[in-house]
Design a protein around this motif. Structure first.
Motif, PDB file in Angstrom:
ATOM      1  N   PRO A 103       4.033  -2.957   6.249  1.00 18.04           N
ATOM      2  CA  PRO A 103       3.357  -1.733   6.697  1.00 18.04           C
ATOM      3  C   PRO A 103       2.886  -0.923   5.495  1.00 18.04           C
ATOM      4  CG  PRO A 103       5.722  -1.434   6.811  1.00 18.04           C
ATOM      5  CD  PRO A 103       5.492  -2.868   6.396  1.00 18.04           C
ATOM      6  N   ARG A 104       2.296   0.224   5.779  1.00 22.80           N
ATOM      7  CA  ARG A 104       1.970   1.181   4.718  1.00 22.80           C
ATOM      8  C   ARG A 104       3.211   2.010   4.409  1.00 22.80           C
ATOM      9  NH1 ARG A 104      -3.114   4.771   5.997  1.00 22.80           N
ATOM     10  NH2 ARG A 104      -1.761   5.413   7.725  1.00 22.80           N
ATOM     11  N   TYR A 105       3.318   2.420   3.151  1.00 21.88           N
ATOM     12  CA  TYR A 105       4.467   3.227   2.750  1.00 21.88           C
ATOM     13  C   TYR A 105       3.991   4.571   2.211  1.00 21.88           C
ATOM     14  CZ  TYR A 105       7.391  -0.903   3.243  1.00 21.88           C
ATOM     15  OH  TYR A 105       8.050  -1.983   3.757  1.00 21.88           O
ATOM     16  N   GLY A 106       4.767   5.584   2.512  1.00 22.56           N
ATOM     17  CA  GLY A 106       4.541   6.904   1.940  1.00 22.56           C
ATOM     18  C   GLY A 106       5.871   7.441   1.455  1.00 22.56           C
ATOM     19  N   HIS A 107       6.036   7.518   0.140  1.00 15.87           N
ATOM     20  CA  HIS A 107       7.301   7.997  -0.426  1.00 15.87           C
ATOM     21  C   HIS A 107       7.158   9.481  -0.739  1.00 15.87           C
ATOM     22  CE1 HIS A 107       7.953   3.633  -0.838  1.00 15.87           C
ATOM     23  NE2 HIS A 107       9.202   3.993  -0.598  1.00 15.87           N
ATOM     24  N   VAL A 108       7.914  10.260  -0.004  1.00 18.71           N
ATOM     25  CA  VAL A 108       7.736  11.704  -0.017  1.00 18.71           C
ATOM     26  C   VAL A 108       8.625  12.341  -1.081  1.00 18.71           C
ATOM     27  CG1 VAL A 108       7.143  11.619   2.423  1.00 18.71           C
ATOM     28  CG2 VAL A 108       9.494  12.161   1.756  1.00 18.71           C
ATOM     29  N   GLU A 145       0.837  -1.200   0.000  1.00 22.19           N
ATOM     30  CA  GLU A 145       0.000   0.000   0.000  1.00 22.19           C
ATOM     31  C   GLU A 145       0.869   1.246   0.000  1.00 22.19           C
ATOM     32  OE1 GLU A 145      -3.348   2.270   2.798  1.00 22.19           O
ATOM     33  OE2 GLU A 145      -2.694   0.228   3.300  1.00 22.19           O
ATOM     34  N   GLU A 146       0.550   2.161  -0.905  1.00 23.48           N
ATOM     35  CA  GLU A 146       1.196   3.468  -0.951  1.00 23.48           C
ATOM     36  C   GLU A 146       0.178   4.527  -0.528  1.00 23.48           C
ATOM     37  OE1 GLU A 146       4.118   4.849  -1.688  1.00 23.48           O
ATOM     38  OE2 GLU A 146       5.279   3.106  -2.332  1.00 23.48           O
ATOM     39  N   ARG A 147       0.546   5.360   0.427  1.00 20.51           N
ATOM     40  CA  ARG A 147      -0.394   6.352   0.942  1.00 20.51           C
ATOM     41  C   ARG A 147      -0.611   7.527   0.008  1.00 20.51           C
ATOM     42  NH1 ARG A 147       1.203   8.200   6.769  1.00 20.51           N
ATOM     43  NH2 ARG A 147      -0.423   9.712   6.198  1.00 20.51           N
ATOM     44  N   PHE A 148       0.425   7.921  -0.724  1.00 16.70           N
ATOM     45  CA  PHE A 148       0.345   9.149  -1.502  1.00 16.70           C
ATOM     46  C   PHE A 148       0.305   8.900  -3.005  1.00 16.70           C
ATOM     47  CE2 PHE A 148       3.175  10.271   2.234  1.00 16.70           C
ATOM     48  CZ  PHE A 148       2.105  10.605   3.057  1.00 16.70           C
ATOM     49  N   ALA A 149       0.168   7.667  -3.416  1.00 13.01           N
ATOM     50  CA  ALA A 149       0.140   7.312  -4.838  1.00 13.01           C
ATOM     51  C   ALA A 149      -0.573   5.980  -4.971  1.00 13.01           C
ATOM     52  CB  ALA A 149       1.565   7.225  -5.400  1.00 13.01           C
ATOM     53  N   SER A 150      -0.666   5.484  -6.189  1.00 20.90           N
ATOM     54  CA  SER A 150      -1.298   4.193  -6.394  1.00 20.90           C
ATOM     55  C   SER A 150      -0.455   3.091  -5.762  1.00 20.90           C
ATOM     56  CB  SER A 150      -1.483   3.929  -7.889  1.00 20.90           C
ATOM     57  OG  SER A 150      -0.252   3.984  -8.572  1.00 20.90           O
ATOM     58  N   ALA A 151      -1.082   1.964  -5.493  1.00 21.12           N
ATOM     59  CA  ALA A 151      -0.420   0.867  -4.797  1.00 21.12           C
ATOM     60  C   ALA A 151       0.826   0.418  -5.541  1.00 21.12           C
ATOM     61  CB  ALA A 151      -1.386  -0.301  -4.634  1.00 21.12           C
ATOM     62  N   GLY A 152       1.848   0.018  -4.777  1.00 20.49           N
ATOM     63  CA  GLY A 152       3.054  -0.530  -5.383  1.00 20.49           C
ATOM     64  C   GLY A 152       2.813  -1.945  -5.869  1.00 20.49           C
ATOM     65  N   GLN A 153       3.339  -2.255  -7.026  1.00 19.72           N
ATOM     66  CA  GLN A 153       3.146  -3.589  -7.611  1.00 19.72           C
ATOM     67  C   GLN A 153       4.345  -3.901  -8.490  1.00 19.72           C
ATOM     68  OE1 GLN A 153       0.225  -5.696  -7.273  1.00 19.72           O
ATOM     69  NE2 GLN A 153       1.575  -7.221  -8.173  1.00 19.72           N
ATOM     70  N   GLY A 163      15.731  10.769 -12.305  1.00 20.75           N
ATOM     71  CA  GLY A 163      16.115   9.396 -12.562  1.00 20.75           C
ATOM     72  C   GLY A 163      15.437   8.392 -11.663  1.00 20.75           C
ATOM     73  N   GLU A 164      14.717   8.850 -10.622  1.00 19.42           N
ATOM     74  CA  GLU A 164      14.042   7.910  -9.749  1.00 19.42           C
ATOM     75  C   GLU A 164      12.680   7.543 -10.321  1.00 19.42           C
ATOM     76  OE1 GLU A 164      15.563  10.634  -8.120  1.00 19.42           O
ATOM     77  OE2 GLU A 164      17.259   9.400  -7.500  1.00 19.42           O
ATOM     78  N   ARG A 165      12.197   6.390  -9.902  1.00 16.12           N
ATOM     79  CA  ARG A 165      10.870   5.968 -10.318  1.00 16.12           C
ATOM     80  C   ARG A 165       9.850   6.678  -9.466  1.00 16.12           C
ATOM     81  NH1 ARG A 165       6.349   3.023 -10.017  1.00 16.12           N
ATOM     82  NH2 ARG A 165       5.952   1.344 -11.511  1.00 16.12           N
ATOM     83  N   SER A 166       8.879   7.300 -10.102  1.00 18.03           N
ATOM     84  CA  SER A 166       7.827   7.964  -9.364  1.00 18.03           C
ATOM     85  C   SER A 166       6.777   6.955  -8.950  1.00 18.03           C
ATOM     86  CB  SER A 166       7.177   9.046 -10.253  1.00 18.03           C
ATOM     87  OG  SER A 166       6.126   9.685  -9.589  1.00 18.03           O
ATOM     88  N   PRO A 167       6.413   6.879  -7.678  1.00 22.22           N
ATOM     89  CA  PRO A 167       5.434   5.906  -7.236  1.00 22.22           C
ATOM     90  C   PRO A 167       4.143   6.028  -8.015  1.00 22.22           C
ATOM     91  CG  PRO A 167       6.490   6.932  -5.350  1.00 22.22           C
ATOM     92  CD  PRO A 167       6.924   7.680  -6.563  1.00 22.22           C
ATOM     93  N   GLY A 168       3.606   4.896  -8.402  1.00 18.76           N
ATOM     94  CA  GLY A 168       2.354   4.874  -9.108  1.00 18.76           C
ATOM     95  C   GLY A 168       2.484   5.070 -10.595  1.00 18.76           C
ATOM     96  N   SER A 169       3.698   5.295 -11.072  1.00 18.33           N
ATOM     97  CA  SER A 169       3.913   5.492 -12.498  1.00 18.33           C
ATOM     98  C   SER A 169       4.520   4.234 -13.098  1.00 18.33           C
ATOM     99  CB  SER A 169       4.853   6.687 -12.729  1.00 18.33           C
ATOM    100  OG  SER A 169       5.174   6.801 -14.096  1.00 18.33           O
TER     101      SER A 169
END
Length: 360
Positions: A251-256, A181-189, A336-342
């Motif tokens: 746990p839940r993750y939030g990548h800021v 679960e990602e709090r600030f974006a779509s779920a990680g998969q 260069g980083e992967r944006s969560p949910g993208s």
């Protein structure tokens, strides 16, 4: 050679004390918010670290929860004398007080060793004698090898030293997805074999790998929410894989967001490396620094001066959530980083054990 994916292996059986510890962590996680800040004592906190600490502290306090301080000091050669003391002093100076005593991973090696022994007995680990140079030689020209190709999978496991060198230990990932679960974006998969691979859990030099120690601590310390920089999104898959191997939910993750300049570019190395010493040289006190950190998130106007407590009392949970979810904050251009949910973002190396740094 044997096929490790089809060969029968004993079921994972954890020692009673370890199973009780992890189960208690899961139970406590369900009782309320528990976050953590986990710097490595390899140098002073820089601007991004300070802002991540502020976000995590605010989030914990807005949820009426706890905020733990864990020092990730397992990679002793990278630790710098006085760095831990400086980190604690910086947080206190800013008014970011943690709950309980600071926790040090170096004092928890016995716990990690017990986990490794249990995984090894269950047949989910295998020794790997591939060196970094060997893996670099087989990667595409000018591109890092992102996923371990499984060269040592299926080899007869010999765990002792050969030619004076011990093997690293890898976690065998079977087919299937890894989700969280990602709090600030779509779920990680992520697809386990294709996008994560067989991760290192114990390095060839005997050091417990970052992913193993971090995953075990999130479980054992009952961490409900992990807030950290978006540049660590790619570390989540390996850590969730370790938790799954232990039969535990993540746990839940939030990548800021990373700190970007006015053009949307990631701060230069010189700008980003500035810590409290640089702020003080510019004449800012704690209230000025908190104001600058908060203004970079659009939580207060530029030039604001306020304490961490005053900032906390001026915010609601929804204010911080809205700030973290803002589209313009999902990442810096060209970072260069992967944006969560993208799904089309960059996935950086996950099968390797990254060098110890300020992974917060």
């Amino acid at each position: 050679m044997v096929d490790p994916l089809t060969a029968s292996s004993p079921a994972l059986v954890l020692p009673r004390h370890l199973d009780s510890l992890l189960q208690e962590g899961i139970r406590r996680r369900g009782q309320g918010y528990r976050g953590r800040f986990a710097p490595s004592p390899s140098g002073p906190l820089h601007r991004g670290n300070l802002r991540t600490a502020l976000i995590g502290w605010l989030d914990a306090r807005l949820h009426g929860g706890e905020w733990l301080l864990r020092i990730d000091d397992l990679d002793a050669p990278r630790n710098r004398a006085g760095a831990e003391e400086a980190i604690l002093a910086d947080l206190r100076w800013l008014g970011l007080h943690w709950d309980g005593p600071p926790l040090r991973q170096s004092a928890r090696r016995g716990l990690y060793a017990t986990v490794l022994s249990s995984l090894r007995r269950s047949g989910t680990l295998y020794p790997c004698r591939c060196s970094r140079r060997m893996l670099a030689d087989i990667s595409a020209p000018h591109e890092p090898l992102t996923i371990y190709p499984g060269l040592c999978r299926g080899m007869d496991p010999t765990w002792g030293a050969e030619r004076g060198r011990l093997p690293s230990w890898r976690l065998l990932l079977g087919p299937g997805g890894i989700a969280w679960e990602e709090r600030f974006a779509s779920a990680g998969q992520l697809d386990g074999p294709r996008q994560v691979g067989d991760i290192v859990v114990r390095r060839a030099d005997g050091v417990i790998a970052y992913h193993l120690a971090t995953a075990v601590d999130e479980l054992a310390l009952a961490i409900s929410d992990v807030l950290r920089g978006v540049d660590l999104w790619s570390s989540t898959g390996p850590q969730v894989a370790v938790m799954a191997a232990l039969g535990m939910a993540p746990p839940r993750y939030g990548h800021v967001p990373l700190w970007c300049d006015a053009r949307g570019q990631r701060l230069s190395k010189r700008e980003g490396a500035e810590g409290l010493a640089g702020y003080r040289e510019r004449g800012l006190d704690a209230a000025g620094v908190v104001g600058d950190l908060a203004a970079s998130l659009d939580l207060v106007p530029v030039g604001s001066r306020l304490s961490a407590g005053e900032l906390l009392h001026s915010l609601k949970r929804s204010d911080l959530e809205r700030c973290m979810r803002a589209p313009q904050r999902r990442g810096c251009a060209g970072s260069g980083e992967r944006s969560p949910g993208s799904p089309n973002g960059t996935v950086t190396a996950t099968g390797a054990d990254p060098a110890q740094g300020s992974r917060i």
